[in-house]
Design a protein around this motif. Structure first.
Motif, PDB file in Angstrom:
ATOM      1  N   PRO A   9       0.798  -1.224   0.000  1.00 28.54           N
ATOM      2  CA  PRO A   9       0.000   0.000   0.000  1.00 28.54           C
ATOM      3  C   PRO A   9       0.838   1.284   0.000  1.00 28.54           C
ATOM      4  O   PRO A   9       1.881   1.347   0.634  1.00 28.54           O
ATOM      5  N   LEU A  11       2.716   2.568  -2.092  1.00 27.20           N
ATOM      6  CA  LEU A  11       3.939   2.641  -2.903  1.00 27.20           C
ATOM      7  C   LEU A  11       3.634   3.067  -4.338  1.00 27.20           C
ATOM      8  O   LEU A  11       4.528   3.446  -5.078  1.00 27.20           O
ATOM      9  N   ARG A  17       4.478  11.325  -2.055  1.00 29.27           N
ATOM     10  CA  ARG A  17       5.083  11.087  -0.744  1.00 29.27           C
ATOM     11  C   ARG A  17       6.387  11.876  -0.627  1.00 29.27           C
ATOM     12  O   ARG A  17       6.871  12.449  -1.610  1.00 29.27           O
ATOM     13  N   TYR A  22      11.714   8.940   0.376  1.00 25.01           N
ATOM     14  CA  TYR A  22      11.523   7.804  -0.534  1.00 25.01           C
ATOM     15  C   TYR A  22      12.229   7.950  -1.881  1.00 25.01           C
ATOM     16  O   TYR A  22      12.206   7.028  -2.696  1.00 25.01           O
ATOM     17  N   ASN A  72       8.156  -5.271  -1.037  1.00 23.29           N
ATOM     18  CA  ASN A  72       8.164  -4.114  -0.151  1.00 23.29           C
ATOM     19  C   ASN A  72       6.739  -4.038   0.401  1.00 23.29           C
ATOM     20  O   ASN A  72       5.837  -3.551  -0.282  1.00 23.29           O
ATOM     21  N   GLY A  74       5.379  -2.174   2.455  1.00 23.02           N
ATOM     22  CA  GLY A  74       4.926  -0.874   2.948  1.00 23.02           C
ATOM     23  C   GLY A  74       4.605  -0.965   4.434  1.00 23.02           C
ATOM     24  O   GLY A  74       5.297  -1.638   5.202  1.00 23.02           O
ATOM     25  N   GLY A  75       3.509  -0.339   4.827  1.00 21.45           N
ATOM     26  CA  GLY A  75       3.130  -0.292   6.247  1.00 21.45           C
ATOM     27  C   GLY A  75       2.869  -1.665   6.866  1.00 21.45           C
ATOM     28  O   GLY A  75       2.998  -1.839   8.081  1.00 21.45           O
ATOM     29  N   HIS A  78       5.196  -3.615   9.407  1.00 18.77           N
ATOM     30  CA  HIS A  78       5.230  -3.405  10.856  1.00 18.77           C
ATOM     31  C   HIS A  78       4.008  -3.983  11.572  1.00 18.77           C
ATOM     32  O   HIS A  78       3.902  -3.867  12.786  1.00 18.77           O
ATOM     33  N   HIS A  97      13.119  -1.915   1.355  1.00 22.62           N
ATOM     34  CA  HIS A  97      12.519  -0.665   1.827  1.00 22.62           C
ATOM     35  C   HIS A  97      13.305   0.487   1.241  1.00 22.62           C
ATOM     36  O   HIS A  97      14.532   0.500   1.324  1.00 22.62           O
ATOM     37  N   LEU A  98      12.574   1.418   0.661  1.00 29.20           N
ATOM     38  CA  LEU A  98      13.240   2.565   0.048  1.00 29.20           C
ATOM     39  C   LEU A  98      13.934   3.420   1.102  1.00 29.20           C
ATOM     40  O   LEU A  98      15.030   3.934   0.900  1.00 29.20           O
ATOM     41  N   SER A  99      13.300   3.555   2.234  1.00 31.34           N
ATOM     42  CA  SER A  99      13.771   4.503   3.253  1.00 31.34           C
ATOM     43  C   SER A  99      14.605   3.791   4.315  1.00 31.34           C
ATOM     44  O   SER A  99      14.737   2.569   4.313  1.00 31.34           O
ATOM     45  N   VAL A 101      14.210   2.660   7.281  1.00 29.36           N
ATOM     46  CA  VAL A 101      13.129   2.331   8.224  1.00 29.36           C
ATOM     47  C   VAL A 101      13.557   2.268   9.691  1.00 29.36           C
ATOM     48  O   VAL A 101      12.781   2.610  10.574  1.00 29.36           O
ATOM     49  N   ARG A 104      13.726   5.856  11.678  1.00 33.89           N
ATOM     50  CA  ARG A 104      12.614   6.804  11.556  1.00 33.89           C
ATOM     51  C   ARG A 104      11.810   6.734  12.850  1.00 33.89           C
ATOM     52  O   ARG A 104      12.388   6.680  13.929  1.00 33.89           O
ATOM     53  N   ARG A 108       8.280   2.091  13.332  1.00 36.18           N
ATOM     54  CA  ARG A 108       8.791   1.478  12.100  1.00 36.18           C
ATOM     55  C   ARG A 108       9.976   0.549  12.381  1.00 36.18           C
ATOM     56  O   ARG A 108      10.381  -0.238  11.539  1.00 36.18           O
TER      57      ARG A 108
HETATM   58  C1  DQA Z   1       8.513   1.590   3.312  1.00 35.61           C
HETATM   59  C2  DQA Z   1       8.670   1.914   4.795  1.00 35.61           C
HETATM   60  C3  DQA Z   1       7.364   1.696   5.557  1.00 35.61           C
HETATM   61  O1  DQA Z   1       7.536   2.015   6.921  1.00 35.61           O
HETATM   62  C4  DQA Z   1       6.281   2.590   4.984  1.00 35.61           C
HETATM   63  O2  DQA Z   1       5.055   2.313   5.623  1.00 35.61           O
HETATM   64  C5  DQA Z   1       6.163   2.497   3.521  1.00 35.61           C
HETATM   65  C6  DQA Z   1       7.366   2.368   2.704  1.00 35.61           C
HETATM   66  C7  DQA Z   1       9.788   1.913   2.527  1.00 35.61           C
HETATM   67  O3  DQA Z   1       9.860   1.502   1.366  1.00 35.61           O
HETATM   68  O4  DQA Z   1      10.679   2.591   3.025  1.00 35.61           O
HETATM   69  O5  DQA Z   1       5.077   2.630   2.957  1.00 35.61           O
HETATM   70  O6  DQA Z   1       8.264   0.206   3.175  1.00 35.61           O
END
Ligand code: DQA
Length: 143
Positions: A9, A11, A17, A22, A72, A74-75, A78, A97-99, A101, A104, A108
């Motif tokens: 979700p 992405l 965003r 990201y 990936n 996403g949320g 977690h 994960h792009l970021s 994690v 942050r 996360r």
């Molecule tokens: C994510 C990191 C998750 O915490 C976040 O909810 C995302 C993107 C990332 O790619 O860094 O939607 O998975």
């Protein structure tokens, strides 16, 4: 050489965003680059936003004995024990994960789906997806 690439979700909304977190590439751009860079890999790309849809897709893959998955979540990373349990049925899972994690918000840092992954790439933006494919190829997980 088959790889299922699932993006969870939100992405699909990278345009909207925080680009500082990201990066500037959309998943569609990343998917196109993956196909160009790895022409011998038979990719299947999915944006799946609902937990059950992600589980259905993973189960279908397991039943068809195609067990190379780059995800990936996403949320759901977690929160979802159910996605973790589905991924645990696959032999070769790489999580991206792009970021960054782990550096942050506190919530996360708690990562559930990651427990099914042979390897996790974080904090290198879209490069994580390329590294994930290389990882599967280099370790001969792709048959
Ligand atoms: C994510 C990191 C998750 O915490 C976040 O909810 C995302 C993107 C990332 O790619 O860094 O939607 O998975």
């Amino acid at each position: 050489m088959k790889i299922l690439v699932i993006n969870g979700p939100n992405l699909n909304m990278l345009d909207y965003r925080d680009k500082k977190i990201y990066g500037t590439k959309t998943i569609d751009m990343i998917n196109k680059e993956l196909m160009n860079q790895f022409p011998n890999v038979d990719f299947e790309f999915f944006f799946l936003f609902y937990e059950g849809e992600i589980i259905d897709k993973i189960q279908m893959y397991v039943k068809n004995k195609n067990e190379n998955i780059i995800i990936n979540p996403g949320g759901y990373t977690h929160t979802s024990v159910a996605i973790l349990d589905a991924l645990l049925m696959c032999r070769n899972v790489v999580e991206v994960h792009l970021s960054d994690v782990t550096n942050r918000e506190e919530f996360r840092k708690y990562m559930i789906t990651t427990h099914a992954a042979k390897k996790v790439f974080t904090n290198i933006r879209e490069q994580g997806y390329f590294k994930a494919v290389e990882y599967l190829i280099d370790n001969k997980y792709i048959i």
